[in-house]
Design a protein around this motif. Structure first.
Motif, mmCIF file in Angstrom:
data_model
loop_
_atom_site.group_PDB
_atom_site.id
_atom_site.type_symbol
_atom_site.label_atom_id
_atom_site.label_comp_id
_atom_site.label_asym_id
_atom_site.label_seq_id
_atom_site.Cartn_x
_atom_site.Cartn_y
_atom_site.Cartn_z
ATOM 1 N N GLY A 65 0.791 -1.219 0.000
ATOM 2 C CA GLY A 65 0.000 0.000 0.000
ATOM 3 C C GLY A 65 0.825 1.271 0.000
ATOM 4 O O GLY A 65 0.288 2.365 -0.204
ATOM 5 N N ARG A 66 2.138 1.156 0.230
ATOM 6 C CA ARG A 66 3.005 2.338 0.253
ATOM 7 C C ARG A 66 4.051 2.307 -0.869
ATOM 8 O O ARG A 66 4.436 3.351 -1.390
ATOM 9 C CB ARG A 66 3.733 2.436 1.604
ATOM 10 C CG ARG A 66 2.810 2.545 2.794
ATOM 11 C CD ARG A 66 3.583 2.847 4.075
ATOM 12 N NE ARG A 66 4.529 1.795 4.419
ATOM 13 C CZ ARG A 66 5.843 1.983 4.540
ATOM 14 N NH1 ARG A 66 6.371 3.170 4.335
ATOM 15 N NH2 ARG A 66 6.633 0.959 4.881
ATOM 16 N N PHE A 67 4.516 1.120 -1.224
ATOM 17 C CA PHE A 67 5.554 0.976 -2.247
ATOM 18 C C PHE A 67 4.943 0.352 -3.501
ATOM 19 O O PHE A 67 4.051 -0.496 -3.421
ATOM 20 C CB PHE A 67 6.684 0.076 -1.759
ATOM 21 C CG PHE A 67 7.551 0.645 -0.664
ATOM 22 C CD1 PHE A 67 7.202 1.801 0.024
ATOM 23 C CD2 PHE A 67 8.734 0.021 -0.329
ATOM 24 C CE1 PHE A 67 8.004 2.325 1.021
ATOM 25 C CE2 PHE A 67 9.560 0.517 0.672
ATOM 26 C CZ PHE A 67 9.180 1.671 1.345
ATOM 27 N N THR A 68 5.463 0.752 -4.651
ATOM 28 C CA THR A 68 5.022 0.181 -5.925
ATOM 29 C C THR A 68 6.240 -0.177 -6.760
ATOM 30 O O THR A 68 7.091 0.685 -7.012
ATOM 31 C CB THR A 68 4.141 1.168 -6.698
ATOM 32 O OG1 THR A 68 3.013 1.539 -5.902
ATOM 33 C CG2 THR A 68 3.651 0.535 -7.996
ATOM 34 N N ILE A 69 6.309 -1.420 -7.188
ATOM 35 C CA ILE A 69 7.393 -1.859 -8.053
ATOM 36 C C ILE A 69 6.893 -1.913 -9.486
ATOM 37 O O ILE A 69 5.736 -2.286 -9.739
ATOM 38 C CB ILE A 69 7.952 -3.237 -7.613
ATOM 39 C CG1 ILE A 69 9.239 -3.567 -8.383
ATOM 40 C CG2 ILE A 69 6.918 -4.335 -7.749
ATOM 41 C CD1 ILE A 69 9.971 -4.791 -7.842
#
Length: 115
Positions: A65-69
């Motif tokens: 919910g905070r990081f996106t790869i």
């Protein structure tokens, strides 16, 4: 052989954002999974996010919910967009890739989140 070079680390205040990039070179046609690991002082290296060659992703619970790869296969580059950063995200972040036989690592980039 695959070489990985990270960029984009730095110092940011809690709640801020950073984007890490990792460019792959060498035998890039053989790369399967790519992703990011991190290691905080006194702790073991842990998986943060992985993306397969088909685009499937997997995240550590602590960053969901905070990081996106994401991955740009045309540029042989993997990205990690980190938002709502917390002091506990402070670590050296390492780019990772594999080719079914070997694992490859970048040199690491420091991310420091101040409170």
């Amino acid at each position: 052989q695959v070489q990985l070079v990270e960029s984009g680390g730095g110092l940011v205040q809690a709640g801020g954002s950073l984007r890490l990039s990792c460019a792959a070179s060498g035998s890039i046609f053989s790369i399967n999974n790519m992703g990011w690991y991190r290691q905080a002082p006194g702790k073991q290296r842990e998986s943060v996010a992985i993306i397969t060659s088909g685009g499937s992703t997997n995240y550590a619970d602590s960053v969901k919910g905070r990081f996106t790869i994401s991955r740009d296969n045309a540029r042989n580059t993997v990205y990690l967009l980190m938002s709502s950063l917390k002091p506990e995200d402070t670590a050296v972040y390492y780019c990772y890739a594999d080719d079914f036989l070997l694992n490859y690592w970048g040199q690491g980039t420091q991310v420091t989140v101040s409170s």
